[in-house]
Write a protein that holds these residues in place. Structure first.
Motif, PDB file in Angstrom:
ATOM      1  N   LEU A   1      87.263 -24.440  89.820  1.00 56.92           N
ATOM      2  CA  LEU A   1      85.960 -24.047  89.294  1.00 56.92           C
ATOM      3  C   LEU A   1      86.113 -23.456  87.906  1.00 56.92           C
ATOM      4  O   LEU A   1      87.096 -22.756  87.629  1.00 56.92           O
ATOM      5  CB  LEU A   1      85.304 -22.992  90.193  1.00 56.92           C
ATOM      6  N   LEU A   2      85.149 -23.729  87.068  1.00 58.91           N
ATOM      7  CA  LEU A   2      84.999 -23.068  85.775  1.00 58.91           C
ATOM      8  C   LEU A   2      83.646 -22.369  85.797  1.00 58.91           C
ATOM      9  O   LEU A   2      82.612 -23.028  85.909  1.00 58.91           O
ATOM     10  CB  LEU A   2      85.062 -24.069  84.619  1.00 58.91           C
ATOM     11  N   LEU A   3      83.657 -21.045  85.708  1.00 56.70           N
ATOM     12  CA  LEU A   3      82.427 -20.272  85.860  1.00 56.70           C
ATOM     13  C   LEU A   3      82.212 -19.333  84.694  1.00 56.70           C
ATOM     14  O   LEU A   3      83.161 -18.688  84.219  1.00 56.70           O
ATOM     15  CB  LEU A   3      82.471 -19.427  87.146  1.00 56.70           C
ATOM     16  N   VAL A   4      80.980 -19.248  84.245  1.00 53.11           N
ATOM     17  CA  VAL A   4      80.562 -18.192  83.329  1.00 53.11           C
ATOM     18  C   VAL A   4      79.550 -17.334  84.074  1.00 53.11           C
ATOM     19  O   VAL A   4      78.479 -17.820  84.458  1.00 53.11           O
ATOM     20  CB  VAL A   4      79.937 -18.756  82.031  1.00 53.11           C
ATOM     21  N   LEU A   5      79.896 -16.072  84.304  1.00 52.99           N
ATOM     22  CA  LEU A   5      78.987 -15.136  84.944  1.00 52.99           C
ATOM     23  C   LEU A   5      78.193 -14.426  83.859  1.00 52.99           C
ATOM     24  O   LEU A   5      78.772 -13.814  82.958  1.00 52.99           O
ATOM     25  CB  LEU A   5      79.755 -14.116  85.786  1.00 52.99           C
ATOM     26  N   THR A   6      76.893 -14.519  83.952  1.00 49.99           N
ATOM     27  CA  THR A   6      76.043 -14.020  82.883  1.00 49.99           C
ATOM     28  C   THR A   6      75.023 -13.013  83.386  1.00 49.99           C
ATOM     29  O   THR A   6      74.707 -12.972  84.581  1.00 49.99           O
ATOM     30  CB  THR A   6      75.309 -15.199  82.198  1.00 49.99           C
ATOM     31  N   GLY A   7      74.531 -12.219  82.460  1.00 57.90           N
ATOM     32  CA  GLY A   7      73.452 -11.297  82.772  1.00 57.90           C
ATOM     33  C   GLY A   7      72.092 -11.928  82.624  1.00 57.90           C
ATOM     34  O   GLY A   7      71.069 -11.252  82.754  1.00 57.90           O
ATOM     35  N   GLY A   8      72.062 -13.231  82.351  1.00 59.12           N
ATOM     36  CA  GLY A   8      70.805 -13.966  82.180  1.00 59.12           C
ATOM     37  C   GLY A   8      70.112 -14.228  83.499  1.00 59.12           C
ATOM     38  O   GLY A   8      70.476 -13.668  84.541  1.00 59.12           O
ATOM     39  N   ASN A   9      69.142 -15.137  83.480  1.00 60.11           N
ATOM     40  CA  ASN A   9      68.272 -15.322  84.640  1.00 60.11           C
ATOM     41  C   ASN A   9      68.421 -16.651  85.366  1.00 60.11           C
ATOM     42  O   ASN A   9      68.051 -16.753  86.532  1.00 60.11           O
ATOM     43  CB  ASN A   9      66.807 -15.161  84.228  1.00 60.11           C
ATOM     44  N   MET A  10      68.952 -17.699  84.699  1.00 57.68           N
ATOM     45  CA  MET A  10      68.946 -19.019  85.340  1.00 57.68           C
ATOM     46  C   MET A  10      70.341 -19.600  85.444  1.00 57.68           C
ATOM     47  O   MET A  10      71.139 -19.538  84.508  1.00 57.68           O
ATOM     48  CB  MET A  10      68.039 -19.987  84.572  1.00 57.68           C
ATOM     49  N   ALA A  11      70.624 -20.211  86.604  1.00 56.92           N
ATOM     50  CA  ALA A  11      71.891 -20.887  86.835  1.00 56.92           C
ATOM     51  C   ALA A  11      71.766 -22.361  86.466  1.00 56.92           C
ATOM     52  O   ALA A  11      70.711 -22.967  86.654  1.00 56.92           O
ATOM     53  CB  ALA A  11      72.298 -20.748  88.297  1.00 56.92           C
ATOM     54  N   TYR A  12      72.875 -22.924  85.961  1.00 54.09           N
ATOM     55  CA  TYR A  12      72.891 -24.357  85.641  1.00 54.09           C
ATOM     56  C   TYR A  12      74.329 -24.815  85.448  1.00 54.09           C
ATOM     57  O   TYR A  12      75.239 -23.998  85.259  1.00 54.09           O
ATOM     58  CB  TYR A  12      72.068 -24.655  84.386  1.00 54.09           C
ATOM     59  N   THR A  13      74.519 -26.126  85.541  1.00 59.24           N
ATOM     60  CA  THR A  13      75.825 -26.726  85.302  1.00 59.24           C
ATOM     61  C   THR A  13      75.804 -27.437  83.963  1.00 59.24           C
ATOM     62  O   THR A  13      74.930 -28.274  83.704  1.00 59.24           O
ATOM     63  CB  THR A  13      76.187 -27.727  86.413  1.00 59.24           C
ATOM     64  N   ARG A  14      76.727 -27.108  83.100  1.00 63.87           N
ATOM     65  CA  ARG A  14      76.808 -27.711  81.771  1.00 63.87           C
ATOM     66  C   ARG A  14      77.390 -29.120  81.855  1.00 63.87           C
ATOM     67  O   ARG A  14      77.976 -29.513  82.864  1.00 63.87           O
ATOM     68  CB  ARG A  14      77.685 -26.849  80.863  1.00 63.87           C
TER      69      ARG A  14
END
Length: 433
Positions: free
Chosen positions: A406-419
């Motif tokens: 897995l390659l994950l970016v954990l963010t403080g934003g609001n929406m999840a998505y796959t780049r």
């Protein structure tokens, strides 16, 4: 603010149940106030509290003469703060051998004792599990719509459009308040912030000396913790941190610094992240020092004298607090999977804030990016590191390294998505175990 709710199961509950099925005894270790005793009491049939002021003197006398008497009771029997009488460890190990039954004892404590104080490690009899302050999912601030376990089991899972209801202001407050179960009690937001402040006060004024009955200076303890807070989630050298401390307390030696840090580690206050050193670069290129970290971000906030209001206008500083929060949650979420956290950073500034290895060999490369502007750079690091591992395998086909699952970016934003490059961007307010 997000609505918190009490009575929520802890992630450690399931792990404790499983370990009691497999072993004669289980030791739950972790920082004070994180909920160890409550979790243990939910599955215990009898309880012995070694620090009960009404009975402590009698318990200690019994421990000195015939400790096995303290083990009598319906099982599983909880022995809380067992480390005040280390002989109980060997008594439990011996009782497990004699009874030849599973799930006999639960041991809880908030300090690590010296191995010299026990005769046997307890391997095969006493299983050791860690417990952490509450994750955002356990405190009710993450909606848990994205499961870390499910992502590992199905890396191509569709997460697009999953939304977190956690605002940046709520995330800041959650980090400042910390994951202490007492913060779920019905009290004002200001009162909840006092819990971490009192925690730091007790550690510095009392616990750091009581852990091994060595008198330590509470002012120096606070200075060292403050230096850790200033260097949170960085690779700050110990010598530089010592200079920081010595500027306010002249004459502090490296030996004294190490002694205080060691005590804070034994109290589960400091919880550094080790380096991951795969053979993809020269050994002199990859950083090997520990990343400075607390077991909960609220400790850094409290010892540095910060507040939600101050951090709301200083998101650069909060970025380090946020990374510490992510480390805490990842440790909790990966418990049942045997997760171990490390980080990767080399001299070319290629990095992964966290490398989460599971016990079955699967692993994830993770970046913690508070805002959307940093996601591109974080994802780029992960892809570059994945490609570096792939290039290494092409040159060393006889000893290939596993590619990240897995390659994950954990963010403080609001929406999840796959780049498009396969990196999954996930709000920390959506994640669960």
């Amino acid at each position: 603010m997000c609505q918190l709710f009490s009575g929520k199961d802890r992630i450690a509950d399931g792990e404790l149940k499983l370990r009691l099925e497999a072993f004669g005894a289980v030791q739950i270790k972790g920082p004070k106030w994180c909920g160890k005793t409550t979790t243990a009491e939910m599955q215990a049939k009898s309880v012995l509290k070694m620090q009960d002021p009404d009975s402590r003197e009698g318990y200690m006398a019994t421990a000195r003469t015939k400790p096995s008497l303290l083990l009598n009771g319906e099982t599983p029997r909880l022995i809380d703060e067992w480390q005040v009488a280390p002989v109980l460890w060997d008594a439990v190990r011996n009782a497990v051998d004699e009874r030849q039954k599973k799930g006999q004892f639960i041991l809880t404590g908030s300090t690590v004792i010296n191995d010299a104080e026990i005769m046997h490690t307890g391997t095969g009899r006493i299983s050791r599990m860690s417990m952490f302050p509450m994750s955002l999912y356990e405190s009710g601030e993450s909606n848990g719509l994205v499961s870390l376990k499910d992502l590992f089991d199905n890396p191509s899972a569709d997460i697009d459009g999953v939304v977190s209801g956690l605002s940046i202001e709520e995330l800041i407050y959650a980090a400042c308040r910390g994951g202490w179960p007492a913060s779920l009690d019905n009290m004002s937001d200001a009162a909840k912030l006092m819990i971490a402040k009192d925690y730091v006060e007790i550690i510095c004024e009392d616990d750091i000396s009581r852990i091994d009955n060595v008198r330590r200076n509470p002012v120096l303890a606070r200075l060292i913790m403050r230096s850790y807070a200033r260097n949170l989630c960085t690779l700050a050298k110990k010598t530089n941190m010592l200079k920081d401390v010595s500027a306010e307390m002249e004459g502090t030696s490296i030996k004294t610094f190490d002694d205080y840090v060691g005590a804070l580690e034994r109290l589960f206050v400091i919880d550094d992240i080790p380096a991951w050193n795969p053979a993809i670069r020269s050994a002199t290129v990859i950083r090997t020092s520990n990343k400075r970290c607390f077991v909960d971000p609220a400790i850094a906030v409290a010892v540095a004298g910060l507040s939600p209001q101050a951090l709301a206008v200083d998101l650069k500083t909060f970025g380090f607090i946020y990374e510490c929060l992510c480390m805490r949650d990842l440790k909790a979420y990966s418990q049942a999977l045997g997760g171990k956290l490390s980080y990767y950073h080399d001299r070319y500034d290629l990095e992964a804030d966290a490398v989460l290895h599971l016990q079955d060999g699967r692993y994830a490369l993770i970046e913690c990016k508070l805002g959307s502007r940093d996601i591109e750079a974080g994802a780029g690091h992960l892809v570059e590191l994945r490609d570096l591992i792939a290039a290494h395998n092409e040159k060393n086909s006889y000893a290939p390294l596993r590619l990240p699952d897995l390659l994950l970016v954990l963010t403080g934003g609001n929406m999840a998505y796959t780049r498009h490059d396969g990196v999954k961007v996930i709000p920390i307010g959506c994640l669960k175990d």
